[in-house]
Write an enzyme that holds these catalytic residues in place. Sequence first.
Site, PDB file in Angstrom:
ATOM      1  N   PHE A 236       1.080  -1.220   0.029  1.00  0.00           N
ATOM      2  CA  PHE A 236       0.117  -0.104  -0.086  1.00  0.00           C
ATOM      3  C   PHE A 236       1.015   1.428  -0.050  1.00  0.00           C
ATOM      4  O   PHE A 236       0.310   2.593   0.181  1.00  0.00           O
ATOM      5  CB  PHE A 236      -0.929  -0.147   1.085  1.00  0.00           C
ATOM      6  CG  PHE A 236      -1.849  -1.058   1.267  1.00  0.00           C
ATOM      7  CD1 PHE A 236      -2.948  -0.948   0.476  1.00  0.00           C
ATOM      8  CD2 PHE A 236      -1.536  -2.366   1.945  1.00  0.00           C
ATOM      9  CE1 PHE A 236      -3.839  -2.258   0.425  1.00  0.00           C
ATOM     10  CE2 PHE A 236      -2.564  -3.527   2.089  1.00  0.00           C
ATOM     11  CZ  PHE A 236      -3.412  -3.507   1.306  1.00  0.00           C
ATOM     12  N   LEU A 237       2.194   1.041  -0.184  1.00  0.00           N
ATOM     13  CA  LEU A 237       2.962   2.339  -0.082  1.00  0.00           C
ATOM     14  C   LEU A 237       2.735   3.348  -1.264  1.00  0.00           C
ATOM     15  O   LEU A 237       1.789   2.912  -2.394  1.00  0.00           O
ATOM     16  CB  LEU A 237       4.646   1.876  -0.192  1.00  0.00           C
ATOM     17  CG  LEU A 237       5.070   1.316  -1.350  1.00  0.00           C
ATOM     18  CD1 LEU A 237       5.345   2.253  -2.607  1.00  0.00           C
ATOM     19  CD2 LEU A 237       6.246   0.577  -1.155  1.00  0.00           C
TER      20      LEU A 237
ATOM     21  N   GLU B 282       4.596   6.523  -3.659  1.00  0.00           N
ATOM     22  CA  GLU B 282       5.734   6.959  -4.086  1.00  0.00           C
ATOM     23  C   GLU B 282       5.957   8.320  -3.553  1.00  0.00           C
ATOM     24  O   GLU B 282       4.756   9.023  -3.390  1.00  0.00           O
ATOM     25  CB  GLU B 282       5.767   7.057  -5.796  1.00  0.00           C
ATOM     26  CG  GLU B 282       5.860   5.614  -6.335  1.00  0.00           C
ATOM     27  CD  GLU B 282       5.770   5.602  -7.928  1.00  0.00           C
ATOM     28  OE1 GLU B 282       6.261   6.807  -8.619  1.00  0.00           O
ATOM     29  OE2 GLU B 282       5.302   4.721  -8.648  1.00  0.00           O
TER      30      GLU B 282
ATOM     31  N   GLY C 196      -3.060  10.298 -11.409  1.00  0.00           N
ATOM     32  CA  GLY C 196      -2.148   9.851 -12.507  1.00  0.00           C
ATOM     33  C   GLY C 196      -1.423   8.483 -11.753  1.00  0.00           C
ATOM     34  O   GLY C 196      -1.886   8.173 -10.935  1.00  0.00           O
TER      35      GLY C 196
ATOM     36  N   CYS D 299      -0.594   3.212 -11.194  1.00  0.00           N
ATOM     37  CA  CYS D 299      -1.362   2.439 -10.484  1.00  0.00           C
ATOM     38  C   CYS D 299      -2.644   2.628 -10.409  1.00  0.00           C
ATOM     39  O   CYS D 299      -3.777   1.772 -11.046  1.00  0.00           O
ATOM     40  CB  CYS D 299      -0.872   2.225  -8.893  1.00  0.00           C
ATOM     41  SG  CYS D 299       0.721   1.428  -8.934  1.00  0.00           S
TER      42      CYS D 299
HETATM   43  P1  NAD Z   1       8.529  -0.899 -11.586  1.00  0.00           P
HETATM   44  O1  NAD Z   1       8.217  -1.162 -13.105  1.00  0.00           O
HETATM   45  O2  NAD Z   1       9.071   0.262 -10.909  1.00  0.00           O
HETATM   46  O3  NAD Z   1       9.451  -2.214 -11.261  1.00  0.00           O
HETATM   47  C1  NAD Z   1       9.371  -3.577 -11.734  1.00  0.00           C
HETATM   48  C2  NAD Z   1      10.692  -4.178 -11.904  1.00  0.00           C
HETATM   49  O4  NAD Z   1      10.636  -5.573 -12.084  1.00  0.00           O
HETATM   50  C3  NAD Z   1      11.782  -3.736 -12.890  1.00  0.00           C
HETATM   51  O5  NAD Z   1      12.988  -3.301 -12.285  1.00  0.00           O
HETATM   52  C4  NAD Z   1      11.969  -4.662 -13.957  1.00  0.00           C
HETATM   53  O6  NAD Z   1      13.088  -4.715 -14.609  1.00  0.00           O
HETATM   54  C5  NAD Z   1      11.689  -5.903 -13.121  1.00  0.00           C
HETATM   55  N1  NAD Z   1      11.371  -7.162 -13.857  1.00  0.00           N
HETATM   56  C6  NAD Z   1      10.287  -7.386 -14.832  1.00  0.00           C
HETATM   57  N2  NAD Z   1      10.401  -8.580 -15.053  1.00  0.00           N
HETATM   58  C7  NAD Z   1      11.326  -9.469 -14.299  1.00  0.00           C
HETATM   59  C8  NAD Z   1      11.768 -10.665 -14.144  1.00  0.00           C
HETATM   60  N3  NAD Z   1      11.298 -11.820 -15.053  1.00  0.00           N
HETATM   61  N4  NAD Z   1      12.851 -10.898 -13.448  1.00  0.00           N
HETATM   62  C9  NAD Z   1      13.406  -9.986 -12.648  1.00  0.00           C
HETATM   63  N5  NAD Z   1      12.770  -8.757 -12.581  1.00  0.00           N
HETATM   64  C10 NAD Z   1      11.884  -8.426 -13.537  1.00  0.00           C
HETATM   65  O7  NAD Z   1       7.104  -1.338 -10.950  1.00  0.00           O
HETATM   66  P2  NAD Z   1       6.802  -0.933  -9.336  1.00  0.00           P
HETATM   67  O8  NAD Z   1       6.113   0.502  -9.426  1.00  0.00           O
HETATM   68  O9  NAD Z   1       7.768  -1.278  -8.455  1.00  0.00           O
HETATM   69  O10 NAD Z   1       5.315  -1.807  -9.267  1.00  0.00           O
HETATM   70  C11 NAD Z   1       5.546  -3.331  -9.175  1.00  0.00           C
HETATM   71  C12 NAD Z   1       4.059  -3.861  -8.639  1.00  0.00           C
HETATM   72  O11 NAD Z   1       3.695  -3.493  -7.334  1.00  0.00           O
HETATM   73  C13 NAD Z   1       2.846  -3.444  -9.728  1.00  0.00           C
HETATM   74  O12 NAD Z   1       2.145  -4.507  -9.646  1.00  0.00           O
HETATM   75  C14 NAD Z   1       2.324  -2.326  -9.154  1.00  0.00           C
HETATM   76  O13 NAD Z   1       0.889  -1.979  -9.494  1.00  0.00           O
HETATM   77  C15 NAD Z   1       2.300  -2.584  -7.566  1.00  0.00           C
HETATM   78  N6  NAD Z   1       2.674  -1.369  -6.599  1.00  0.00           N
HETATM   79  C16 NAD Z   1       3.171  -0.042  -7.073  1.00  0.00           C
HETATM   80  C17 NAD Z   1       3.312   0.804  -6.158  1.00  0.00           C
HETATM   81  C18 NAD Z   1       3.757   2.089  -6.473  1.00  0.00           C
HETATM   82  O14 NAD Z   1       3.891   3.050  -5.855  1.00  0.00           O
HETATM   83  N7  NAD Z   1       4.816   1.934  -7.673  1.00  0.00           N
HETATM   84  C19 NAD Z   1       2.526   0.812  -4.903  1.00  0.00           C
HETATM   85  C20 NAD Z   1       1.828  -0.544  -4.633  1.00  0.00           C
HETATM   86  C21 NAD Z   1       2.017  -1.463  -5.393  1.00  0.00           C
HETATM   87  C1  UGA Z   2      -1.204   5.189  -4.670  1.00  0.00           C
HETATM   88  C2  UGA Z   2      -1.780   4.863  -3.293  1.00  0.00           C
HETATM   89  O1  UGA Z   2      -2.086   5.936  -2.689  1.00  0.00           O
HETATM   90  C3  UGA Z   2      -1.081   3.618  -2.804  1.00  0.00           C
HETATM   91  O2  UGA Z   2      -1.759   3.256  -1.394  1.00  0.00           O
HETATM   92  C4  UGA Z   2      -1.022   2.512  -3.505  1.00  0.00           C
HETATM   93  O3  UGA Z   2      -0.207   1.493  -2.889  1.00  0.00           O
HETATM   94  C5  UGA Z   2      -0.495   2.823  -4.632  1.00  0.00           C
HETATM   95  O4  UGA Z   2      -1.105   3.987  -5.581  1.00  0.00           O
HETATM   96  C6  UGA Z   2      -0.227   1.709  -5.885  1.00  0.00           C
HETATM   97  O5  UGA Z   2      -0.933   0.679  -5.738  1.00  0.00           O
HETATM   98  O6  UGA Z   2       0.776   2.002  -6.531  1.00  0.00           O
HETATM   99  P1  UGA Z   2       0.299   6.801  -5.532  1.00  0.00           P
HETATM  100  O7  UGA Z   2       0.074   6.471  -6.887  1.00  0.00           O
HETATM  101  O8  UGA Z   2       2.144   6.501  -5.160  1.00  0.00           O
HETATM  102  O9  UGA Z   2      -0.134   5.573  -4.402  1.00  0.00           O
HETATM  103  O10 UGA Z   2       0.149   7.926  -4.956  1.00  0.00           O
HETATM  104  P2  UGA Z   2      -0.923   8.841  -4.420  1.00  0.00           P
HETATM  105  O11 UGA Z   2      -0.495   9.800  -3.434  1.00  0.00           O
HETATM  106  O12 UGA Z   2      -1.820   7.879  -4.006  1.00  0.00           O
HETATM  107  O13 UGA Z   2      -1.471   9.836  -5.811  1.00  0.00           O
HETATM  108  C7  UGA Z   2      -2.184   9.258  -6.941  1.00  0.00           C
HETATM  109  C8  UGA Z   2      -2.609  10.225  -7.783  1.00  0.00           C
HETATM  110  O14 UGA Z   2      -3.701  11.115  -7.343  1.00  0.00           O
HETATM  111  C9  UGA Z   2      -1.476  11.226  -7.947  1.00  0.00           C
HETATM  112  O15 UGA Z   2      -1.823  11.604  -9.527  1.00  0.00           O
HETATM  113  C10 UGA Z   2      -2.195  12.400  -6.987  1.00  0.00           C
HETATM  114  O16 UGA Z   2      -1.644  13.533  -7.681  1.00  0.00           O
HETATM  115  C11 UGA Z   2      -3.627  12.159  -7.031  1.00  0.00           C
HETATM  116  N1  UGA Z   2      -4.485  12.540  -5.972  1.00  0.00           N
HETATM  117  C12 UGA Z   2      -4.182  12.230  -4.701  1.00  0.00           C
HETATM  118  C13 UGA Z   2      -5.348  13.677  -6.375  1.00  0.00           C
HETATM  119  O17 UGA Z   2      -5.586  14.279  -7.419  1.00  0.00           O
HETATM  120  N2  UGA Z   2      -6.036  14.210  -5.285  1.00  0.00           N
HETATM  121  C14 UGA Z   2      -5.734  13.814  -3.863  1.00  0.00           C
HETATM  122  O18 UGA Z   2      -6.467  14.162  -2.955  1.00  0.00           O
HETATM  123  C15 UGA Z   2      -4.782  12.835  -3.646  1.00  0.00           C
END
Ligand code: NAD
Ligand code: UGA
Length: 471
Positions: free
Chosen positions: A155-156, A158, A280, A283
């Site tokens: 649930f983190l 960015e 945007g 996710c």
């Molecule tokens: P990302 O694209 O930043 O990273 C994915 C990594 O996986 C890349 O470095 C890629 O090279 C690697 N990879 C791909 N295929 C591989 C393989 N076969 N072996 C080894 N490495 C491989 O993605 P992310 O933003 O870290 O997201 C990962 C997952 O977590 C997604 O399902 C996303 O929805 C979820 N998620 C993301 C966030 C977020 O804030 N970014 C938060 C919660 C959950």
């Molecule tokens: C979101 C969720 O907050 C995380 O809990 C989840 O783990 C993550 O998606 C995921 O699954 O990847 P994130 O995308 O990093 O995290 O950022 P948020 O802070 O949630 O913002 C998402 C988008 O919504 C941004 O474009 C932000 O500008 C927009 N936003 C957020 C709004 O327009 N209004 C708000 O009040 C809050």
Amino acid sequence: MSKPVSICIIGSGYVGLVAAVCFAEMGHRVICVDNDEARVKTLREGGVPIYEEHLPELLAKHRGRAVEFTTELAAAVDESEAIFIAVGTPQGTSGAADLSYVEAVVAQIARSIKAYKVIVEKSTVPVYTNEWICRVLNRHGVNSQLYDVVSNPEFLREGSAIIDFLHPNRIVVGAGNERSANLLRRIYEPLTEGSYYAQPGALAGACGIGATAPLLVTSAQSAELIKHASNAFLALKISFINAVANLAEAVDADIEDIAAGMGLDSRIGPKFLRAGLGYGGSCFPKDVAAFHWVAQKCGVDFQLLEEIRRINETQKEVFFNKVLSALWTLRGKRLAALGLAYKGDTDDVRESPAIDIIRKLLSAGATVTAYDPAAMGRAQEVLPAAENLAYASDIYEASKDADAVLILTDWKEFATIDLVRLIKAVRFPIVIDGRNLYQPQQMLDHGFTYVSVGRPTHYHAQEGKPSKLAV
Ligand code: NAD
Ligand code: UGA
């Protein structure tokens, strides 16, 4: 603390890399695997491939000690008790999540398993992915005694990923038996029992000794749905407030007052009610689409999810029309675009509303000079500099001779602009703020016409209020 756990994390992106250093902070030993050789090389050599607060110092602290980086998946699996899958699950053409990266990783794990492992889905995946992972392992001839598959959604956010990870609201574990649930309990024990917070140098946040996160054990299907439903609900809040913002504008009300008034109701809460350009990122857009696809596949009418998406898309049009209303025509106009990342505190430009809006402005004939504190590199990969698009090194350079300054990302730096300096830089004093970072009066006092979201436009006296024009 119980015995540390040896952990393998596959994928070293925003989630995998953050999880790796945080598990190391919690006392575990981590091997992080990625098939991107350049990224692994960077990480091994001391580089930090993504912009994330606290990541550089935690990498410096644990790299080569509690955290190692490799491209060798088989050896990493062999040495680890828990294998976390943290690869991307992007949107496929039908709206469904593209699970091919997950499947490829599972096939590789299948070829490497020699002793009992707990395989953990950390990536965001649709319901029943857990079952599919088991099926793929079985098809590859892996004895079902040799593994359990657990869902542990992340649930983190960015920008605050490290603190979110170490100070979670909750930890969700979707496990089919106690053996695998217990390994996850052991992994998260420093957070759930609070020993991490007592550690010297522990990063401060909302949790502490006596105020630790609950660990909720559910079925795998429930855990998978908790993740999709949570993201969809947060997206719903954003689309809802944006729709109310458009209504507020139509009746000269103020969305900031409305959000404050709504948020004071503890059942609603003040968070995620910031009106603006819409959500945007990598996710929300793809997870809302994937959740809708899941509902359709299960025969459930969940049209609300489509409406969330539609309102979000419309919000970019609404902003574009504000630019048109303020400037009349765009051909040949010089615009400063402040912000490229999809939100502040990150270098991520995936599905960034700022990038979409800049593209639209360029197609309409405007010339844009953009600036972002962290996302310039990544933005230039998707939107290279051209005759009509330049990148500046700060706010004032971007705004030089601009017909209007557009605020597209909610960076703190953009909320504290030196307005005296800005007005000297621009050609016309017009600020169009897609993130509501200013009090209108403050902008007026400095001589700007100020257009924002869900609030009346404030025209500087020199300009005067125009009659309502249909654009
Ligand atoms: P990302 O694209 O930043 O990273 C994915 C990594 O996986 C890349 O470095 C890629 O090279 C690697 N990879 C791909 N295929 C591989 C393989 N076969 N072996 C080894 N490495 C491989 O993605 P992310 O933003 O870290 O997201 C990962 C997952 O977590 C997604 O399902 C996303 O929805 C979820 N998620 C993301 C966030 C977020 O804030 N970014 C938060 C919660 C959950
Ligand atoms: C979101 C969720 O907050 C995380 O809990 C989840 O783990 C993550 O998606 C995921 O699954 O990847 P994130 O995308 O990093 O995290 O950022 P948020 O802070 O949630 O913002 C998402 C988008 O919504 C941004 O474009 C932000 O500008 C927009 N936003 C957020 C709004 O327009 N209004 C708000 O009040 C809050």
